[in-house]
Design a protein around this motif. Structure first.
Motif, PDB file in Angstrom:
ATOM      1  N   ARG A 407      -0.211  -8.427  -0.103  1.00  0.00           N
ATOM      2  CA  ARG A 407       0.034  -8.517  -1.546  1.00  0.00           C
ATOM      3  C   ARG A 407      -0.586  -7.334  -2.278  1.00  0.00           C
ATOM      4  NH1 ARG A 407       3.414  -9.294  -5.290  1.00  0.00           N
ATOM      5  NH2 ARG A 407       2.542 -10.017  -7.289  1.00  0.00           N
ATOM      6  N   ILE A 408      -1.792  -6.960  -1.908  1.00  0.00           N
ATOM      7  CA  ILE A 408      -2.433  -5.788  -2.542  1.00  0.00           C
ATOM      8  C   ILE A 408      -1.634  -4.519  -2.222  1.00  0.00           C
ATOM      9  CG2 ILE A 408      -4.503  -4.364  -2.596  1.00  0.00           C
ATOM     10  CD1 ILE A 408      -6.103  -6.901  -1.883  1.00  0.00           C
ATOM     11  N   SER A 410       1.484  -4.232  -1.445  1.00  0.00           N
ATOM     12  CA  SER A 410       2.827  -4.199  -2.033  1.00  0.00           C
ATOM     13  C   SER A 410       2.817  -3.528  -3.400  1.00  0.00           C
ATOM     14  CB  SER A 410       3.393  -5.621  -2.141  1.00  0.00           C
ATOM     15  OG  SER A 410       2.638  -6.401  -3.061  1.00  0.00           O
ATOM     16  N   ARG A 411       1.682  -3.590  -4.066  1.00  0.00           N
ATOM     17  CA  ARG A 411       1.566  -2.949  -5.376  1.00  0.00           C
ATOM     18  C   ARG A 411       1.394  -1.442  -5.247  1.00  0.00           C
ATOM     19  NH1 ARG A 411      -2.857  -7.340  -7.615  1.00  0.00           N
ATOM     20  NH2 ARG A 411      -1.433  -9.150  -7.676  1.00  0.00           N
ATOM     21  N   ALA A 412       0.972  -1.024  -4.045  1.00  0.00           N
ATOM     22  CA  ALA A 412       0.768   0.427  -3.818  1.00  0.00           C
ATOM     23  C   ALA A 412       2.009   1.097  -3.296  1.00  0.00           C
ATOM     24  CB  ALA A 412      -0.396   0.626  -2.845  1.00  0.00           C
ATOM     25  N   SER A 413       3.035   0.309  -2.982  1.00  0.00           N
ATOM     26  CA  SER A 413       4.243   0.874  -2.377  1.00  0.00           C
ATOM     27  C   SER A 413       5.108   1.574  -3.420  1.00  0.00           C
ATOM     28  CB  SER A 413       5.045  -0.238  -1.708  1.00  0.00           C
ATOM     29  OG  SER A 413       4.287  -0.833  -0.684  1.00  0.00           O
TER      30      SER A 413
END
Length: 413
Positions: A407-408, A410-413
């Motif tokens: 989840r963390i 996925s925000r950096a993708s």
């Protein structure tokens, strides 16, 4: 071999990223026959690591050593493979890959021949260690297949080759024991020697001549493997989630499953335990379609879903302590989840920079190996302390950590 390739006029234009960092080859593209050939080659390469697993009892009797000592042969192979992944696979970014793949496969054939003719346990250990170092062509082939594929089909190409790798592992474990029962343990290494040489020759003729992607000094190349973790923000989260699900939990589950099935109420022998592992074919079959999710832009979301599937499988495993049916179901569901996570993460990692796809694949696979070693070591301690339920509880906890990290990330993708 012309049937294995087709003219560039028959394919869709490549993206700028592919032109900058992939094959730079305007004459050839990935076709279905060539994809199948590469999947077979990747499966054979990884299969070389697993010939010895069902043969340890035969080897101990033949070479006059204790059965317990033969486990060192597997360790020697794994250490060699880790070294080969780190030291050879990155060369795919700076060497013509057709030559590199065939040379590495030829060296693997020499190592297989050394194993087949080993006069002593020590010589066999060295032979298997050398085999581990040299049988890394599969991890050079996977980035190559991705680079040759149409940009809209790169994830699918990775998935198909991942299926070949999984089937290669399953086939090696099965065929090795069957062949050894009739012809002895050395025969499987002789057969593998010839097969590797023949396939190396076929690949040399089938693969296009592709120039090196770039010129980089070897020390800088190896250092760049580890610098990738800092250079690409999403990579560390990809490595953590994959290392947990595909490395730690995979080895926790399958190692401890052997303990479970060998004990009461099952009391299975090695062959029967091996049959249960065939449940892993669900992951191999699913691999053919999983990569399409990455191609359609759903890679991140689908990775989270497959982590959830892995979590479900460990929940099922809680109740499988005395039920073979539940054991098989849990193994099949987990194989589906772990393959989905592995394929999507591998495709995402290499897509971060096509020019460095071999280096990115190197850190990806090396990370899996390190995390797998942690899982293997932990399985014995947890089993001795808390048995099967402890294994399942530990697996659930670390998969939940992987879900948070996904989840963390996925925000950096």
């Amino acid at each position: 071999m012309e049937v294995l390739v087709k003219a560039a006029d028959d394919r869709k234009p490549r993206t700028e990223a592919m032109e900058a960092g992939a094959s730079k080859n305007d004459r050839f593209a990935l076709t279905k026959p060539l994809t199948a050939l590469l999947a077979i080659a990747a499966g054979l390469a990884i299969g070389n690591l697993y010939w010895a697993q069902p043969l340890l009892v035969q080897i101990s009797g033949s070479l006059g050593v204790e059965v317990a000592d033969t486990g060192l042969l597997i360790t020697a192979t794994q250490i060699g493979y880790a070294a080969g992944i780190l030291l050879i696979v990155p060369l795919g970014d700076i060497c013509p890959r057709r030559k590199l793949i065939t040379v590495v496969m030829a060296l693997a054939a020499c190592s297989l021949l050394a194993c087949a003719t080993a006069p002593s346990f020590l010589f066999l250990a060295f032979g298997l260690s050398a085999l581990g170092v040299t049988t890394v062509s599969g991890q050079i082939i996977i980035p190559l297949a991705r680079d040759l594929a149409d940009p809209k089909e790169q994830g699918q190409a990775v998935g198909i080759l991942a299926a070949g790798v999984m089937l290669g592992i399953l086939a090696a474990r099965t065929l090795s024991g069957l062949v050894a029962d009739f012809l002895g343990w050395r025969s499987i290494y002789l057969i593998a020697t010839v097969t590797n040489l023949v396939l190396a020759g076929v690949l040399f003729k089938a693969l296009p001549k592709m120039p090196a992607k770039e010129k980089t000094p070897y020390p800088k190349l190896i250092a760049d493997v580890f610098k990738s973790i800092v250079r690409y923000k999403p990579l560390k989260w990809i490595l953590i989630t994959n290392g947990i699900v595909f490395g730690v939990v995979f080895n926790l589950f399958w190692t401890s499953l052997t303990f479970l099935l060998a004990a009461e109420p099952f009391g299975y022998n090695t062959f029967q335990i091996g049959l249960v592992s065939i449940a892993g074919i669900t992951g191999a079959v699913a691999s053919f379609g999983v990569g399409k999710l990455q191609d359609k832009g759903y890679g991140v979301q689908a990775t989270g879903a497959f982590i959830g599937v892995s979590l479900l499988s460990m929940a099922l495993a809680f109740f499988a302590g005395e039920s073979l049916a539940l054991v098989v179901v849990a193994a099949a569901v987990y194989s589906l989840g772990v393959q989905g996570v592995g394929i999507l993460n591998q495709a995402r990692a290499m897509a971060l920079d096509p020019a460095r796809s071999s280096r990115l694949n190197t850190i990806f696979v090396f990370n899996n190996f390190v995390c797998g070693a942690i899982g293997s070591a932990a399985s014995g301690f947890i089993w001795a302390w808390a048995g099967w339920l402890g294994i399942c509880a530990a697996a659930v906890m670390v998969i939940l950590i992987a879900l948070v990290c996904w989840r963390i990330g996925s925000r950096a993708s």
